[in-house]
Design an enzyme around this catalytic site. Structure first.
Site, PDB file in Angstrom:
ATOM      1  N   GLU A 319      -6.043   5.991  -2.541  1.00  0.00           N
ATOM      2  CA  GLU A 319      -5.850   6.389  -4.041  1.00  0.00           C
ATOM      3  C   GLU A 319      -5.128   8.145  -4.035  1.00  0.00           C
ATOM      4  O   GLU A 319      -4.906   8.876  -5.269  1.00  0.00           O
ATOM      5  CB  GLU A 319      -6.108   6.444  -5.504  1.00  0.00           C
ATOM      6  CG  GLU A 319      -6.588   4.434  -5.343  1.00  0.00           C
ATOM      7  CD  GLU A 319      -7.125   4.077  -6.646  1.00  0.00           C
ATOM      8  OE1 GLU A 319      -7.205   4.892  -7.193  1.00  0.00           O
ATOM      9  OE2 GLU A 319      -7.142   2.786  -6.561  1.00  0.00           O
ATOM     10  N   GLU A 432      -9.051  -2.988  -3.436  1.00  0.00           N
ATOM     11  CA  GLU A 432      -9.782  -3.274  -4.267  1.00  0.00           C
ATOM     12  C   GLU A 432      -9.134  -4.028  -5.087  1.00  0.00           C
ATOM     13  O   GLU A 432      -7.827  -4.449  -5.605  1.00  0.00           O
ATOM     14  CB  GLU A 432      -9.995  -1.517  -4.768  1.00  0.00           C
ATOM     15  CG  GLU A 432     -11.155  -0.955  -4.294  1.00  0.00           C
ATOM     16  CD  GLU A 432     -10.770   0.748  -5.215  1.00  0.00           C
ATOM     17  OE1 GLU A 432     -10.176   0.349  -6.425  1.00  0.00           O
ATOM     18  OE2 GLU A 432     -11.248   2.162  -4.389  1.00  0.00           O
TER      19      GLU A 432
END
Length: 664
Positions: A319, A432
């Site tokens: 991320e 995720e």
């Protein structure tokens, strides 16, 4: 686990998208909603024609579910049944909307509606039999969990780590940086060693295997091999425990995908980067170069330790939030790819989509002249969460399922497609996701009473999990795209998923706990015959069936935290006109309006009659009327103060007449 950053780079948008998801009549979780054949479900301004095919006599209305062959049949865009429009609230991240996006929904079979009406009755057996007949190409999908909070600390995953022993501190640790800084390296190493040894153990892998999973994703800190700057408080020693876990995984046939979760200077400013605060990684060439070196060192250690048969996936950076350094990030990806590939020639190297996959649709496409390197065995990772977005948290259960089955499907298909499927290079998976939907993790939430696990909530969690598993495992034929000329090509073949997280310490976060969900039954197990060869859609329920069955109102399920406004009718603005609870609510509202209207009518009529003196004024207070005992009326009125001082003098007076003061 973080919100998106604003888009900086524009690339050619994907043209059109049509999904041909089949229908299912399986009944295991199709009982909470009351559905009729004529029902349409209006999801916040968007109409779902679930019974359109039944009403129009579509040849597939009463037949079996779609097979892979059926899904591969192309249709012209004008033949699609339902035009999809995106509700304004539903964007859980900034996205580029394709120029021409239409999704044709295959209509639910008659058996599905019977199942929704009668629950687990006779129709369910026939429906299940019909659905299970759908053949599937062997899938070998990635199904796994993240081992979060283990080698990279996140306070909310194991809150006790940041509380115990810090009682005297006014400001408690909030990330790995402050944890090690406050304790000092010696004490921090001692506590972390105990944590590394116990948070993930051999029984963890036994439970993962028993749940039918075949992968784990392991977040690693950039300090794991001892590359620690003198200004950094981190400690290492965790590689031993990672290697031990690799042995447990090998014994059970579980593959490991690792992910560099932190970077020097922090790549996103969140606690999962090692240090909460400013993200300075991309602004420092030294940090970027150091990270590339760390990637190469980890890859070499994997090879030297002989665990490259277990570690089959390698994420370059988790991320990264680099809104002003997009091209710096892409250069890093190219350098990181080369550093890892030098030691692990066959490992699958993956990168994150930055919450905007369309921006990277061209990247690492070996046919694009803009790519300076040629790549192979590469993939793109998406992270999908509803509970961090205030537009999604107040959705009803049905709206959440619709969000996944339509809009998240569109989202993951915004990257890594090519009209000529033989030229596709980048694979897709979701690294995720969770079934947490309306409560955002926070210390305040942890200090509140834990909400009960109602039966309605348990049913929804199962539906929500199944919907995401089905979409994250979509087949290449499940989504059909059309370019501007109307030529057909297909969507991406999703490789699978990793749930966040494998377990949680605090009961407020039970929806993030995969293994606990398996125990309680709201997470499905993949332990049946040939489940390892079938896609989720052939094991679980289809999106159409899940949408039709999902509860269309909040009761027993939705309780946002932090609190958010919920429509007072309890139905999220959706069309629930066929739901008996909604009908009862509407009847009560109508009855109340009638009663209030009648009371107002009586009040007006009373005011207009002689029952009230002419000086009476509704709503006025402290007014006085002076009357005589024979009915004579004093002509002057005034405020309380003025009247108290006034000498009462009647307009006429006869002997023996008494004056009376009355308040109206």
């Amino acid at each position: 686990h973080t919100p998106p950053f604003e888009k900086q780079v524009q690339h050619p948008p994907r043209e059109g998208l049509v999904s041909n998801a089949g229908s299912s009549g399986k009944s295991a979780i199709l009982t909470p909603a009351i559905v009729t054949v004529s029902q349409t479900n209006e999801i916040r301004g968007e109409t779902l024609g679930t019974a359109a095919a039944v009403a129009t006599g579509s040849p597939r209305s009463f037949g079996g579910p779609l097979t892979r062959e059926d899904r591969s049949r192309s249709r012209a865009p004008e033949q699609e049944a339902t035009a999809r429009t995106r509700p304004p609230h539903a964007a859980n991240r900034t996205r580029r909307k394709p120029a021409k996006m239409v999704r044709a929904r295959q209509c639910a079979q008659a058996t599905m509606f019977l199942t929704a009406l009668v629950g687990h009755g006779a129709a369910s057996a026939d429906a299940t039999s019909a659905t299970s007949s759908a053949a599937s190409t062997p899938a070998a999908k990635v199904r796994g969990v993240n081992l979060g909070g283990w080698l990279v600390l996140e306070r909310w995953i194991k809150p006790s780590m940041m509380k115990d022993g810090f009682e005297d501190l006014a400001v408690k640790p909030k990330d790995q940086w402050t944890f090690t800084k406050y304790l000092g390296k010696e004490e921090a190493k001692e506590r972390l060693t105990e944590h590394w040894d116990t948070w993930v153990d051999e029984d963890t892998f036994d439970q993962i295997k028993a749940a039918g999973l075949n992968h784990v994703r392991v977040p690693l800190g950039h300090w794991i091999l001892g590359d620690i700057d003198e200004k950094e408080p981190y400690v290492d020693g965790d590689w031993h425990y990672f290697k031990r876990a690799a042995g447990w995984a090998r014994e059970r046939g579980i593959q490991m995908w690792i992910d560099l979760h932190t970077a020097p200077g922090s790549q996103n400013g969140f606690d999962n980067s090692g240090r909460f605060g400013n993200a300075t990684w991309a602004t420092s060439p030294e940090n970027v170069d150091r990270t590339v070196t760390i990637l190469g060192s980890i890859a070499k250690q994997i090879k030297d330790d002989g665990i490259d048969d277990v570690v089959t996936g390698f994420g370059l950076l988790n991320e990264p939030n680099t809104p002003t350094s997009f091209w710096t990030l892409l250069d890093f990806y190219n350098l990181g790819y080369a550093a890892v590939r030098a030691h692990l020639p066959d490992v699958r190297i993956y990168i994150g989509d930055g919450f905007k996959p369309a921006d990277l649709n061209w990247f690492w496409d070996n046919t694009d002249a803009g790519n300076p390197i040629t790549t192979h065995t590469v993939a793109m990772d998406s992270h999908v969460y509803a509970c961090f977005n205030d537009d999604l948290r107040p959705m009803t259960p049905r709206q959440h399922i619709e969000q996944v089955c339509v809009h998240e499907r569109e989202h993951v298909n915004e990257c890594c497609w090519h009209k000529d499927t033989s030229l596709r290079n980048m694979e897709r998976f979701v690294g995720e996701w969770t079934v947490a939907y309306d409560q955002t993790p926070s210390e305040e939430l942890e200090n509140m009473p834990v909400r009960p696990m109602t039966e309605a909530r348990k049913i929804f969690l199962r539906q929500y999990a199944e919907a995401q598993m089905v979409v994250w495992e979509q087949d290449i034929m499940d989504v059909t795209n059309y370019d501007e000329s109307g030529e057909v090509h297909h969507g991406v073949d999703m490789k699978g998923w990793f749930f966040w997280n494998f377990k949680m310490e605090h009961p407020a976060y039970i929806e993030w706990d995969y293994l606990e969900g398996v125990k309680q039954g709201w997470i499905p197990k993949f332990d049946g015959k040939d489940h390892d060869k079938l896609a989720a859609v052939d094991i679980l329920h289809t999106c159409d069936a899940l949408i039709a069955a999902a509860q269309p109102f909040y009761e027993g399920v939705v309780d946002p935290y932090p609190p958010l406004y919920l429509p007072p009718d309890g139905y999220g603005g959706g069309d629930t006109s066929h739901d008996w609870k909604h009908q009862l609510t509407r009847f009560g509202i109508v009855a109340a309006v009638i009663v209030l209207g009648f009371a107002l009518f009586r009040a007006i009529k009373t005011y207009q009659t002689d029952r009230c003196p002419s000086s009476f004024s509704p709503g006025s207070k402290n007014r006085y009327v002076v009357v005589t005992d024979d009915g004579g009326q004093f002509k002057k009125t005034g405020s309380l103060g003025a009247m108290d001082k006034m000498a009462f003098t009647p307009t006429y007076q006869q002997p023996g007449v008494e004056m009376t003061k009355m308040s109206v």
